[in-house]
Write a protein that holds these residues in place. Structure first.
Motif, PDB file in Angstrom:
ATOM      1  N   LYS A 100     -14.506  30.216 -16.626  1.00 30.96           N
ATOM      2  CA  LYS A 100     -14.030  30.812 -17.871  1.00 30.96           C
ATOM      3  C   LYS A 100     -12.509  30.841 -17.925  1.00 30.96           C
ATOM      4  CE  LYS A 100     -15.177  34.654 -20.951  1.00 30.96           C
ATOM      5  NZ  LYS A 100     -15.964  35.905 -21.080  1.00 30.96           N
ATOM      6  N   ALA A 101     -11.872  31.071 -16.764  1.00 35.03           N
ATOM      7  CA  ALA A 101     -10.405  31.155 -16.713  1.00 35.03           C
ATOM      8  C   ALA A 101      -9.746  29.804 -16.950  1.00 35.03           C
ATOM      9  CB  ALA A 101      -9.970  31.718 -15.358  1.00 35.03           C
ATOM     10  N   GLU A 102     -10.516  28.717 -16.837  1.00 37.06           N
ATOM     11  CA  GLU A 102      -9.956  27.369 -17.006  1.00 37.06           C
ATOM     12  C   GLU A 102     -10.305  26.758 -18.360  1.00 37.06           C
ATOM     13  OE1 GLU A 102      -7.828  26.346 -15.027  1.00 37.06           O
ATOM     14  OE2 GLU A 102      -8.161  27.586 -13.269  1.00 37.06           O
ATOM     15  N   MET A 103     -10.880  27.566 -19.262  1.00 34.45           N
ATOM     16  CA  MET A 103     -11.215  27.078 -20.600  1.00 34.45           C
ATOM     17  C   MET A 103     -10.003  27.170 -21.510  1.00 34.45           C
ATOM     18  SD  MET A 103     -14.959  28.630 -21.478  1.00 34.45           S
ATOM     19  CE  MET A 103     -16.407  28.305 -20.474  1.00 34.45           C
ATOM     20  N   GLY A 104      -9.729  26.102 -22.249  1.00 39.15           N
ATOM     21  CA  GLY A 104      -8.647  26.142 -23.222  1.00 39.15           C
ATOM     22  C   GLY A 104      -8.999  27.006 -24.410  1.00 39.15           C
ATOM     23  N   LYS A 105     -10.284  27.034 -24.768  1.00 44.77           N
ATOM     24  CA  LYS A 105     -10.802  27.870 -25.839  1.00 44.77           C
ATOM     25  C   LYS A 105     -12.277  28.133 -25.545  1.00 44.77           C
ATOM     26  CE  LYS A 105     -11.693  23.824 -28.783  1.00 44.77           C
ATOM     27  NZ  LYS A 105     -11.398  23.188 -30.100  1.00 44.77           N
ATOM     28  N   PRO A 106     -12.866  29.177 -26.140  1.00 48.33           N
ATOM     29  CA  PRO A 106     -14.282  29.463 -25.884  1.00 48.33           C
ATOM     30  C   PRO A 106     -15.156  28.242 -26.218  1.00 48.33           C
ATOM     31  CG  PRO A 106     -13.258  31.295 -27.036  1.00 48.33           C
ATOM     32  CD  PRO A 106     -12.254  30.178 -27.036  1.00 48.33           C
ATOM     33  N   MET A 107     -16.102  27.939 -25.338  1.00 47.89           N
ATOM     34  CA  MET A 107     -16.955  26.772 -25.521  1.00 47.89           C
ATOM     35  C   MET A 107     -18.293  27.152 -26.144  1.00 47.89           C
ATOM     36  SD  MET A 107     -16.295  24.511 -22.083  1.00 47.89           S
ATOM     37  CE  MET A 107     -14.797  23.535 -21.902  1.00 47.89           C
ATOM     38  N   VAL A 108     -18.917  26.182 -26.785  1.00 48.42           N
ATOM     39  CA  VAL A 108     -20.203  26.382 -27.448  1.00 48.42           C
ATOM     40  C   VAL A 108     -21.207  25.373 -26.900  1.00 48.42           C
ATOM     41  CG1 VAL A 108     -21.414  26.367 -29.662  1.00 48.42           C
ATOM     42  CG2 VAL A 108     -19.045  27.177 -29.537  1.00 48.42           C
ATOM     43  N   LYS A 109     -22.396  25.804 -26.592  1.00 47.28           N
ATOM     44  CA  LYS A 109     -23.429  24.916 -26.067  1.00 47.28           C
ATOM     45  C   LYS A 109     -23.717  23.778 -27.041  1.00 47.28           C
ATOM     46  CE  LYS A 109     -28.159  24.859 -24.253  1.00 47.28           C
ATOM     47  NZ  LYS A 109     -29.364  25.676 -23.958  1.00 47.28           N
ATOM     48  N   GLY A 110     -23.762  22.555 -26.519  1.00 40.04           N
ATOM     49  CA  GLY A 110     -24.031  21.385 -27.344  1.00 40.04           C
ATOM     50  C   GLY A 110     -22.789  20.728 -27.910  1.00 40.04           C
ATOM     51  N   THR A 123     -12.243  26.999  -2.891  1.00 40.43           N
ATOM     52  CA  THR A 123     -13.651  26.793  -2.536  1.00 40.43           C
ATOM     53  C   THR A 123     -13.925  25.379  -2.043  1.00 40.43           C
ATOM     54  OG1 THR A 123     -14.210  26.160  -4.807  1.00 40.43           O
ATOM     55  CG2 THR A 123     -14.349  28.511  -4.245  1.00 40.43           C
ATOM     56  N   ASN A 124     -12.933  24.491  -2.157  1.00 45.79           N
ATOM     57  CA  ASN A 124     -13.076  23.088  -1.750  1.00 45.79           C
ATOM     58  C   ASN A 124     -14.218  22.387  -2.494  1.00 45.79           C
ATOM     59  OD1 ASN A 124     -12.037  20.917  -0.215  1.00 45.79           O
ATOM     60  ND2 ASN A 124     -13.753  21.076   1.218  1.00 45.79           N
ATOM     61  N   ARG A 125     -14.307  22.654  -3.800  1.00 45.10           N
ATOM     62  CA  ARG A 125     -15.309  21.988  -4.624  1.00 45.10           C
ATOM     63  C   ARG A 125     -14.660  21.506  -5.918  1.00 45.10           C
ATOM     64  NH1 ARG A 125     -19.003  27.122  -6.746  1.00 45.10           N
ATOM     65  NH2 ARG A 125     -17.356  28.154  -7.941  1.00 45.10           N
ATOM     66  N   LEU A 126     -15.359  20.644  -6.612  1.00 47.69           N
ATOM     67  CA  LEU A 126     -14.842  20.112  -7.873  1.00 47.69           C
ATOM     68  C   LEU A 126     -15.176  21.058  -9.013  1.00 47.69           C
ATOM     69  CD1 LEU A 126     -15.889  16.361  -7.485  1.00 47.69           C
ATOM     70  CD2 LEU A 126     -13.667  17.391  -6.964  1.00 47.69           C
ATOM     71  N   ILE A 127     -14.213  21.240  -9.904  1.00 45.51           N
ATOM     72  CA  ILE A 127     -14.424  22.043 -11.104  1.00 45.51           C
ATOM     73  C   ILE A 127     -13.852  21.286 -12.298  1.00 45.51           C
ATOM     74  CG2 ILE A 127     -14.359  24.256  -9.882  1.00 45.51           C
ATOM     75  CD1 ILE A 127     -11.464  24.585 -10.975  1.00 45.51           C
ATOM     76  N   GLY A 128     -14.201  21.738 -13.494  1.00 46.35           N
ATOM     77  CA  GLY A 128     -13.637  21.177 -14.712  1.00 46.35           C
ATOM     78  C   GLY A 128     -12.591  22.115 -15.297  1.00 46.35           C
ATOM     79  N   VAL A 129     -11.576  21.551 -15.925  1.00 51.03           N
ATOM     80  CA  VAL A 129     -10.528  22.329 -16.587  1.00 51.03           C
ATOM     81  C   VAL A 129     -10.342  21.766 -17.991  1.00 51.03           C
ATOM     82  CG1 VAL A 129      -8.099  23.001 -16.553  1.00 51.03           C
ATOM     83  CG2 VAL A 129      -9.360  22.804 -14.398  1.00 51.03           C
ATOM     84  N   SER A 130     -10.497  22.633 -18.997  1.00 53.89           N
ATOM     85  CA  SER A 130     -10.314  22.152 -20.373  1.00 53.89           C
ATOM     86  C   SER A 130      -8.950  22.521 -20.950  1.00 53.89           C
ATOM     87  CB  SER A 130     -11.433  22.691 -21.283  1.00 53.89           C
ATOM     88  OG  SER A 130     -11.335  24.098 -21.421  1.00 53.89           O
ATOM     89  N   LYS A 131      -8.090  23.139 -20.150  1.00 56.97           N
ATOM     90  CA  LYS A 131      -6.707  23.380 -20.561  1.00 56.97           C
ATOM     91  C   LYS A 131      -5.920  22.086 -20.362  1.00 56.97           C
ATOM     92  CE  LYS A 131      -6.666  28.320 -19.398  1.00 56.97           C
ATOM     93  NZ  LYS A 131      -6.057  29.373 -18.542  1.00 56.97           N
ATOM     94  N   TYR A 132      -6.214  21.117 -21.209  1.00 55.22           N
ATOM     95  CA  TYR A 132      -5.704  19.758 -20.986  1.00 55.22           C
ATOM     96  C   TYR A 132      -4.189  19.651 -21.131  1.00 55.22           C
ATOM     97  CZ  TYR A 132      -5.382  19.417 -26.085  1.00 55.22           C
ATOM     98  OH  TYR A 132      -5.064  19.617 -27.397  1.00 55.22           O
ATOM     99  N   GLU A 133      -3.591  20.530 -21.923  1.00 57.50           N
ATOM    100  CA  GLU A 133      -2.143  20.431 -22.172  1.00 57.50           C
ATOM    101  C   GLU A 133      -1.335  20.521 -20.878  1.00 57.50           C
ATOM    102  OE1 GLU A 133      -4.107  22.648 -23.655  1.00 57.50           O
ATOM    103  OE2 GLU A 133      -3.824  22.677 -25.837  1.00 57.50           O
ATOM    104  N   ASP A 134      -1.874  21.241 -19.905  1.00 52.69           N
ATOM    105  CA  ASP A 134      -1.140  21.430 -18.650  1.00 52.69           C
ATOM    106  C   ASP A 134      -0.937  20.126 -17.879  1.00 52.69           C
ATOM    107  OD1 ASP A 134      -1.156  24.109 -19.266  1.00 52.69           O
ATOM    108  OD2 ASP A 134      -2.828  24.612 -17.937  1.00 52.69           O
ATOM    109  N   PHE A 135      -1.748  19.104 -18.197  1.00 48.57           N
ATOM    110  CA  PHE A 135      -1.711  17.863 -17.426  1.00 48.57           C
ATOM    111  C   PHE A 135      -1.080  16.696 -18.187  1.00 48.57           C
ATOM    112  CE2 PHE A 135      -5.373  20.398 -16.122  1.00 48.57           C
ATOM    113  CZ  PHE A 135      -5.150  20.515 -14.757  1.00 48.57           C
ATOM    114  N   LEU A 136      -0.727  16.913 -19.450  1.00 46.97           N
ATOM    115  CA  LEU A 136      -0.207  15.814 -20.257  1.00 46.97           C
ATOM    116  C   LEU A 136       1.258  15.532 -19.949  1.00 46.97           C
ATOM    117  CD1 LEU A 136      -1.776  16.595 -23.744  1.00 46.97           C
ATOM    118  CD2 LEU A 136      -2.633  15.076 -21.952  1.00 46.97           C
ATOM    119  N   ILE A 137       1.660  14.297 -20.142  1.00 48.33           N
ATOM    120  CA  ILE A 137       3.053  13.890 -20.001  1.00 48.33           C
ATOM    121  C   ILE A 137       3.745  14.085 -21.357  1.00 48.33           C
ATOM    122  CG2 ILE A 137       4.614  11.988 -19.481  1.00 48.33           C
ATOM    123  CD1 ILE A 137       2.435  10.814 -17.698  1.00 48.33           C
ATOM    124  N   LYS A 138       4.829  14.825 -21.364  1.00 45.05           N
ATOM    125  CA  LYS A 138       5.514  15.149 -22.621  1.00 45.05           C
ATOM    126  C   LYS A 138       6.521  14.079 -23.040  1.00 45.05           C
ATOM    127  CE  LYS A 138       3.366  19.100 -22.394  1.00 45.05           C
ATOM    128  NZ  LYS A 138       2.176  19.358 -23.247  1.00 45.05           N
TER     129      LYS A 138
END
Length: 275
Positions: A100-110, A123-138
């Motif tokens: 939840k802390a890595e969501m850019g905005k609240p998500m909806v099923k589907g 935790t040494n595991r893979l996770i998803g991050v939807s805060k995509y702006e943090d990774f973009l090249i400006k």
């Protein structure tokens, strides 16, 4: 474990009733479950696998490839929402978890969202991050007007569709300049229309100028080869042209003008046909 989240060529070290154990570069082993074996493999043979963690956070190898590897983006659909986060379909048996802390905005099923595959070093595991702006090249100064590029459509706004350019930059396709169906998750060829002073990039799906009309003319020819006749002409409505060809009326008129001058088509009162 440097193989986590990547596709690696690993040696088969030994077999067991559960599958094959592959040698990791740090001296450890990872299990390739029996269901991924063809039955013809031998010890010492190299096999290409993707390594991630199973439902119990144990390293596991699979032969199928996810929609995105470590540090890559993909558009993923939400399979399930919990109070802790969302589980995304990324093409593997185990869904990718977006905390939840890595969501850019609240998500909806589907619904579909742009997600980056990252490593949670706690935790040494893979996770998803939807805060995509943090990774973009400006810094977008390397792009030029008219330049062709590959884009991934990832969001829709009132103005148009947000796209990811070459996996690292954000751009926008304006709705009033799109004459074909577009969906979230589509990959397409696009052309730089404008690089703004603030670094944002406007794009279009067709090249500008004469090349644009040559491409439109080619599309009309391909359709005529199949249909033989098109009930479109100068007085046809923009809606009818868009429905049949996916282009604007101006684009259509310019294209058939080129085809007529080249004696590729005949223009009739009720439409056009091959010459």
């Amino acid at each position: 474990m440097k193989e986590l989240g990547l596709v690696s060529s690993l040696l088969i070290n030994r077999f067991s009733p559960n599958g094959a154990y592959l040698s990791l570069h740090d001296g450890g082993e990872v299990l390739l479950p029996k269901g991924y074996l063809k039955g013809t493999e031998k010890e010492g043979e190299e096999i290409d696998v993707f390594v991630y963690t199973d439902s119990e956070d144990r390293p596991v190898a699979v032969t199928n490839r996810p929609n995105a590897l470590l540090d890559e983006f993909a558009v993923m659909e939400v399979r399930e929402i919990t109070k802790f986060g969302a589980f995304m379909d990324w093409g593997l048996p185990k869904d990718l978890f977006v905390p939840k802390a890595e969501m850019g905005k609240p998500m909806v099923k589907g619904e579909k969202y742009l997600v980056r595959v990252c490593k949670d070093y706690k935790t040494n595991r893979l996770i998803g991050v939807s805060k995509y702006e943090d990774f973009l090249i400006k810094d977008t100064r390397g792009f030029e007007k008219g330049q062709e590029t590959e884009v991934l459509v990832f969001d829709e706004t009132d103005l148009g569709f947000k796209v990811l350019i070459e996996g690292s930059f954000e751009g926008l396709l304006y709705k009033n300049e799109i004459f074909t169906a577009i969906q979230i998750g589509d990959k397409a060829r696009a052309f730089i229309k404008k690089v703004r002073e603030d670094g944002k990039i406007d794009l279009q799906l067709l090249p500008e100028g004469r090349e644009k009309y040559e491409e439109g003319a080619e599309k009309i020819l391909e359709v005529l080869k199949v249909r033989k006749f098109l009930p479109l002409h100068d007085k046809s409505s923009p809606e009818a042209i868009k429905e049949l060809l996916g282009m604007s009326k101006k684009h259509f008129k310019q294209s058939i003008g080129q085809l007529y001058k080249a004696r590729k088509i005949l223009i009739k009162e009720n439409g056009i046909e091959l010459a």
